[in-house]
Write a protein that holds these residues in place. Sequence first.
Motif, PDB file in Angstrom:
ATOM      1  N   PRO A 140       4.131 -28.038  41.889  1.00 21.47           N
ATOM      2  CA  PRO A 140       5.088 -27.222  41.126  1.00 21.47           C
ATOM      3  C   PRO A 140       5.264 -27.777  39.717  1.00 21.47           C
ATOM      4  O   PRO A 140       5.424 -28.978  39.523  1.00 21.47           O
ATOM      5  N   ARG A 141       5.172 -26.865  38.745  1.00 20.25           N
ATOM      6  CA  ARG A 141       5.320 -27.203  37.325  1.00 20.25           C
ATOM      7  C   ARG A 141       4.234 -28.166  36.826  1.00 20.25           C
ATOM      8  O   ARG A 141       4.384 -28.770  35.764  1.00 20.25           O
ATOM      9  N   THR A 160       3.998 -23.212  42.264  1.00 23.09           N
ATOM     10  CA  THR A 160       5.124 -22.570  41.611  1.00 23.09           C
ATOM     11  C   THR A 160       5.277 -23.054  40.173  1.00 23.09           C
ATOM     12  O   THR A 160       5.362 -24.262  39.918  1.00 23.09           O
ATOM     13  N   LEU A 161       5.251 -22.114  39.234  1.00 21.89           N
ATOM     14  CA  LEU A 161       5.411 -22.413  37.806  1.00 21.89           C
ATOM     15  C   LEU A 161       4.319 -23.348  37.276  1.00 21.89           C
ATOM     16  O   LEU A 161       4.478 -23.947  36.217  1.00 21.89           O
ATOM     17  N   LYS A 163       0.722 -24.389  35.581  1.00 25.90           N
ATOM     18  CA  LYS A 163      -0.051 -23.860  34.459  1.00 25.90           C
ATOM     19  C   LYS A 163      -1.526 -24.096  34.725  1.00 25.90           C
ATOM     20  O   LYS A 163      -1.978 -25.243  34.810  1.00 25.90           O
ATOM     21  N   ARG A 180       4.338 -18.466  42.506  1.00 31.43           N
ATOM     22  CA  ARG A 180       5.361 -17.719  41.773  1.00 31.43           C
ATOM     23  C   ARG A 180       5.403 -18.182  40.322  1.00 31.43           C
ATOM     24  O   ARG A 180       5.528 -19.373  40.036  1.00 31.43           O
ATOM     25  N   ARG A 181       5.236 -17.207  39.403  1.00 32.90           N
ATOM     26  CA  ARG A 181       5.271 -17.432  37.960  1.00 32.90           C
ATOM     27  C   ARG A 181       4.214 -18.442  37.498  1.00 32.90           C
ATOM     28  O   ARG A 181       4.353 -19.059  36.440  1.00 32.90           O
ATOM     29  N   ALA A 182       3.168 -18.607  38.272  1.00 31.92           N
ATOM     30  CA  ALA A 182       2.061 -19.458  37.839  1.00 31.92           C
ATOM     31  C   ALA A 182       1.282 -18.754  36.729  1.00 31.92           C
ATOM     32  O   ALA A 182       1.207 -17.524  36.693  1.00 31.92           O
ATOM     33  N   ASP A 183       0.697 -19.512  35.847  1.00 31.54           N
ATOM     34  CA  ASP A 183      -0.014 -18.958  34.698  1.00 31.54           C
ATOM     35  C   ASP A 183      -1.518 -19.173  34.851  1.00 31.54           C
ATOM     36  O   ASP A 183      -2.018 -20.285  34.704  1.00 31.54           O
TER      37      ASP A 183
END
Length: 323
Positions: A140-141, A160-161, A163, A180-183
């Motif tokens: 995550p992140r 999650t999140l 990049k 979720r909200r991964a780029d």
Amino acid sequence: MRRLIPLTLIAVLTALPALVSVVVTAPAAQAQAGPCRAADRVNLRGADFTNGRRFPASFRCADLTGAKLDGVDLTQKDLTGAILRKASMKQTDLGQVTAKYVDFRQADLRGADLVQMHGDYADLRGANLIDVGATQVRFPRADLSGAKLTRAYLGQADLTLAKLVDADLVDAELGQAKARRADFTRAKLHEAQMISIEAPNAVFRDADLREVRFSSAKMDGAVLIGADVQDADFTFADDLDLTGARGTPKNVPDDAKGLASASPSPSRGATAEWPAAFDPPSTRSGLPTISLGLLLVVVGSVGLLVTLTLWAAAARRPPPYRA
């Protein structure tokens, strides 16, 4: 005195948002910076642990830049805040390792075991993660921009999140991953398996999604603008929006949005052609021929026109004279 109270109250109310902002953002900024200080660093730069060298008491916050850890067993070790930039960690066992805030930039982790590794906020930009086994890894992140994850197994991973801009995930396995909200902007995902992935509000802008399997994927709010979805399989995908996508996907659900904008990818030398149903048959001389059906229609129309003309002429003729 009475005037001072309202003025003081206004000043407090005006400064309150700024104070709240400082209180809220300060821990967040501290979290991004990581838990290590310069004084906490243990210098192990370039250390070679492949020749039987004993491990230090702790790898936490250690500086292992350029270190050699190929094939070393680091199971359940605490690497929080460690610097492993450009380290060689081919086939290293990192199972259940705590790797939060670790700097893995340009590290060589080919074939490493990352099963259940906790890599929150880890920096893996440009890292080589080809053929890694990373079931239930937690990123995550984390920043995996430009990382090579070809054939990586990321089943049930937590992204999650995360990049993953420009990451190479060709033929990777991300089944049941949480993204979720991964780029995934410009990421290469050709032939990747993303079955049952949870990707609400994920970004796949300009990504290569050719032949990707998105079966039963949750795509609520996911952005696919500019993505190449040629032959991508969206069987039972939920809340799919193909607005701005390129290519022709397969098994698109009936409730998917943006289908009109999903156009075939242009091919070199392609020319516009009329559908076969609209091509008039032609003779060897190149002149169009008249079909039998068209000839019958023309003859019938001419006959009907002659009949109506004769009937009109008869109707205008005066009645015969009678004495």
